[in-house]
Structures are given as C-alpha cells and as structure tokens.
Design an enzyme around this catalytic site. Sequence first.
Site, short mmCIF file in Angstrom:
data_model
loop_
_atom_site.label_atom_id
_atom_site.label_comp_id
_atom_site.label_asym_id
_atom_site.label_seq_id
_atom_site.Cartn_x
_atom_site.Cartn_y
_atom_site.Cartn_z
N GLU A 53 0.84 -1.20 0.00
CA GLU A 53 0.00 0.00 0.00
C GLU A 53 0.87 1.25 0.00
O GLU A 53 2.02 1.23 0.47
CB GLU A 53 -0.89 -0.03 1.26
CG GLU A 53 -1.80 1.18 1.39
CD GLU A 53 -2.88 1.01 2.46
OE1 GLU A 53 -2.80 0.04 3.25
OE2 GLU A 53 -3.80 1.86 2.50
N ASN A 200 -12.42 -1.11 -0.78
CA ASN A 200 -11.69 -1.70 0.34
C ASN A 200 -12.29 -1.18 1.64
O ASN A 200 -12.50 0.03 1.79
CB ASN A 200 -10.21 -1.29 0.29
CG ASN A 200 -9.47 -1.64 1.57
OD1 ASN A 200 -9.10 -2.78 1.78
ND2 ASN A 200 -9.26 -0.66 2.45
N GLU A 201 -12.57 -2.08 2.56
CA GLU A 201 -13.10 -1.69 3.88
C GLU A 201 -14.13 -0.57 3.75
O GLU A 201 -14.03 0.47 4.40
CB GLU A 201 -11.96 -1.32 4.84
CG GLU A 201 -11.06 -2.51 5.14
CD GLU A 201 -10.17 -2.37 6.38
OE1 GLU A 201 -10.10 -1.28 6.96
OE2 GLU A 201 -9.56 -3.39 6.76
N TYR A 267 -6.77 -9.01 11.42
CA TYR A 267 -5.52 -8.63 12.10
C TYR A 267 -5.52 -9.19 13.52
O TYR A 267 -6.59 -9.29 14.14
CB TYR A 267 -5.38 -7.11 12.15
CG TYR A 267 -5.05 -6.51 10.79
CD1 TYR A 267 -3.76 -6.56 10.29
CD2 TYR A 267 -6.04 -5.93 10.01
CE1 TYR A 267 -3.46 -6.02 9.03
CE2 TYR A 267 -5.74 -5.39 8.75
CZ TYR A 267 -4.44 -5.44 8.28
OH TYR A 267 -4.15 -4.92 7.05
N GLU A 326 -6.16 -9.12 3.60
CA GLU A 326 -5.29 -8.42 4.57
C GLU A 326 -5.30 -9.25 5.83
O GLU A 326 -6.37 -9.56 6.37
CB GLU A 326 -5.82 -7.02 4.90
CG GLU A 326 -5.61 -6.02 3.79
CD GLU A 326 -6.00 -4.60 4.18
OE1 GLU A 326 -5.90 -4.25 5.38
OE2 GLU A 326 -6.41 -3.84 3.28
N GLN A 375 2.13 -6.07 5.57
CA GLN A 375 2.33 -5.75 4.18
C GLN A 375 3.75 -6.14 3.79
O GLN A 375 4.54 -6.47 4.66
CB GLN A 375 2.09 -4.28 3.93
CG GLN A 375 0.66 -3.84 4.29
CD GLN A 375 0.33 -2.42 3.80
OE1 GLN A 375 1.09 -1.76 3.12
NE2 GLN A 375 -0.85 -1.96 4.19
O1 AHR Z 1 -2.95 -2.57 6.23
C1 AHR Z 1 -3.22 -1.36 6.85
C2 AHR Z 1 -4.68 -0.98 6.78
O2 AHR Z 1 -5.45 -1.90 7.49
C3 AHR Z 1 -5.30 -0.97 5.42
O3 AHR Z 1 -5.06 0.19 4.72
C4 AHR Z 1 -6.76 -1.12 5.72
O4 AHR Z 1 -7.46 -1.76 4.69
C5 AHR Z 1 -6.77 -1.88 7.03
O5 AHR Z 1 -7.57 -1.28 7.99
#
Ligand code: AHR
Length: 526
Positions: A53, A200-201, A267, A326, A375
């Site tokens: 990103e 995205n999101e 995450y 992600e 990432q």
């Molecule tokens: O990976 C960092 C961020 O995490 C991304 O930009 C977003 O999609 C997510 O919240």
Amino acid sequence: MKHGFKQSGTVFVLLPAVCLLLSVPAAAADRLIIRADQGKETIAPEVYGHFAEHLGRCIYEGFWVGEDSEIPNIGGIRTDVVEALRKLQIPVLRWPGGCFADEYHWKEGIGPRPKRPSMVNTHWGMVTETNAFGTHEFLHLCEMLDCEAYIAGNVGSGTVEEMQDWVEYMTFDGVSEMADLRRANGREQPWKIKYFGVGNENWGCGGNMTPEYYSDLYKRYATYVRNYSGNRLLKIACGPGGVDYHWMEVVMKNCHRHMDAIAQHYYVRGTGTWGHNQKGSATQFDEKEWFALMKNTLEVDEVIRRVKGIMDKYDSRKRVALYVDEWGTWWDGEPGSHPGFLYQQNTLRDALSAAIFLNVFNDHCDRVKMGNIAQTVNVLQAMILTKDDQMIVTPTYHVFEMYKHHQGATMLPAELTCEDYAFDRQTIPGLHASASKRTDGAVIVSLCNLNPNRPAPLECTLDGFQAAGAEGRVLTAETMQAHNTFDKPDTVKPAALKDIQVKDGKVHVTLPARSVAVLTITEKAD
Ligand code: AHR
C-alpha cells in the site's frame, strides 16, 4: 471435519487446571496421522500472496527509490528487495491499498513523472504523495516479481467512469481514448490483469457504508468493470474486518451472483481489543502476550468456518472464493517512527503467528483461494525492512520461504493429537500443523510448536504412503523476542532440522520449543 486437520490438545481441554497433570505422560510423543491417500483440494498458490500500500515506507523507500537513486534499481524499483521477494515465489501482489485505494485517483499516477500532480495521503500520516509510483510502475514491479496483479479500485471517493477507464486503460488492445493514452505513455501492449477489487473496507475507511448501501454500489461499479480483449477479470467484493458476520451475510446475499470472490480482513495482536492505539510492543513482551497472540491467531480457524457457513448458504457450489486479502499482526509502531507509518519490528512470535495463519488457510483451501499478508515491506508484518540502502529479511519472510512448497500442492487431511500448552489457567493445543502432497509426490508437513518452553517429540504416520526419507528445516531462536536487525540480520533464520528420522514407515521428529518446521517426506522408489 470434512477437510483438513483435526487439531486437538489432550482430551482434557475443558478442564485444564485439574487435568493437565494427568494428561499426557512427559515422555509421550505427540502424534500426527496424515491421510496421504485422501487429498482432494488444491492449495491455491495465491494463498501465499502479498499486499503493498501507499502507506509509510512500503512503496516509497521500500520498493521505489527512483531511477536516479544510488541504490541499485531497475526503472526506479530497488533490485535487492525484488531479488529477496523472488525467492518467496510471490504469486500475487495487491495494490494500491488498503484505505489508500479509496482515495486514489489513478489518472494522477500516469504520464511523465515531473508532471504528475501530488496529493495528500490523508489516511496515512497526511504526507505528500508524489504519484511517482503509479500504474505503470506497479505493473512493472509485478513483471519483475513474476506475479499476478491485484488492483483495488476506488469506490469510496471515485466514480464509476474512473474505475471503468482504469480497466480499459490497462487491458484494452483496440483503439480508444484510454488505450491510446496508455500507448502515449509508452506501453503499446495491454497488460493482463487477473484480480480487481471493488473498494476496500467500505464499512470503514472506504466510505463508512452500511452493507446494504455497499451492496448496491458494488453491483453498480462492478457492472462496468469489463473484460476487454480476452482479459478475464475476477471481481472481488469488500467483505468484513474481523468478525462482522452481518456484513458478510448481507453482501453475500445481495451480490453473490455478481462477484468471483469476497474479501475478509483479519488482524491479530497480543492483548486488548481492536483500535488504533496501544496494541503492544512488537519486541518487548512476556509470555502472557506470546500466549495471547497464539490464542488469538488460532481463532481465525473458527472465524473462517463461520464465514464459510454464511457463504455456503448462498453459494453451495463454492463458485465464490474467500480472499483473506489483509491479515497479520499489528503492533505499536517502532519507537521514533511516524505513528501513521505503521513501521514495526518482527520477532519469532510473528513467525509463529504467520505459520498458524498459513496452516489454517491450507486447511480451508476449498474456499480460501487467496491470502495477502499486510504488508510486504516496512509496514506491519513485513517480509522486508529497509534503511537507506540496507535491507533485512524478517522471521515472517522465512516462514513464507519455508512454506512455499505448499503452493499448488494437494491439501491432505490429518489428525493431530498433542499435549496442551497451558498458561495462566488457560490452554491451547501445543502444536499446529498442515500437510499437502506436492506434484512430485513428496509430502510437505508444516509444524508449529507454540509452546516456548517445551520441545515436542512428534510421531507422524502417513496412511497410504511408504515413507522412506525425510528432511526438514526449522526456524527458532533462543528467545521469544528474537528478531533481525540491521546490525544482526541473521539472528533468526532457518536451519536444518537435525532430529528427524524415518523408522518403520513413520517419521519421528523433535520440534524445538517455539519453532516452525517444514518437513519434506519422500516415498520408497518402486
Ligand atoms: O494494512 C493497513 C490498513 O489496514 C489498510 O489500509 C486497511 O485496509 C486496514 O484497515
């Protein structure tokens, strides 16, 4: 369980405090039974995908240094980073975001670089984005990495026309305003683009939408994401972050006929809840936080199970894939780094977490067809960290390098019986595993010993397979917190697994405490 692994600790999981002492005798080996004759599903190579990103120092400094840089580069892209990543056999790279995707206007990132307008990267640190790295540079990077491109389009602040134009610009080989513009910018032939994300999101940084509103927008935008000139795009809808099953339900119900895949973000961290502050240090932690990360990571299995249940309701034939596009650990930024840059160190703990994630994705390969760790360079759970002209690889990099043998292999069901890892009156299974059969017939077994204190003797039985030879590599270190630095880049790196032997067709191995191992088991030649 229909496919994959039965991961279990002792039969006393629900009564750990009372029964641990009675459970498995200290000398007993943990056991893994691999159904080597029952594989059905292929592990899509894309499960081992990556994500880059415009955030912090991922694109700029991480990949892009510019053609005039003294750092060795090809067309502005640093060669040391590309060379290191090529060893991972990266199958797919997602770009330009992330949250950045929904404020990116691709036309600002084409044409002569000095003429490109700059913008403010409002989501990530309010820094100036020069647009020096745009569509041509990204697709050149994919060519250098020999991987598929996954483009994330802008729904949050972009127009339908803008998204349609982007696809036409990249993939149309006839005469049109967009294709001619591409040619004027130096690229005669269209590119082949396989993956296109529609937002995205969008429940958060991508527009704060409800799933109903996003569903309508998804269908509208996706309609104009066209297949030009024989290019066949797979369209990806925005799915939930974490455990928002309602979002998944609504978007699947409304849009499943219009999508090829839906994305899930996941995450993890040591303790606490979601949020952008106080995630814990990447390197300063104790066993409580180690245990918490292992436990939190194991939970992704149940999350995927529930998501698959929702998807099955609307798509029982499994036409729509689940992309976990992600995932990874998220810690406090390194002291002194820009808080909006998400620059974190990466220890053996991160490596174990990544290995568990990948085992789980393998296990669910009937539906999970792509994963993109967040990432690639200098951001979150990165493979690579750079400092000026220096570059180091992280423990997580080594996991991807060791696990690459699973790419494209056939997942093998298996059952694991192991001693629990107990901490502070809680227990989780001490081991985690995944197995597959490679096209050359070798069985690949990836194993994690989650317990930081106990080596684990393990006996592997392979049904329908005459094991004759076995070798392995292991990633471990003297401490849970071990990591690589620019001064000591090889503190955590794989070594040959010494304690491995084949006896009476069974493979016996001892996994060091806090380790990840990958075994290659071969059969007797006829
Ligand atoms: O990976 C960092 C961020 O995490 C991304 O930009 C977003 O999609 C997510 O919240």
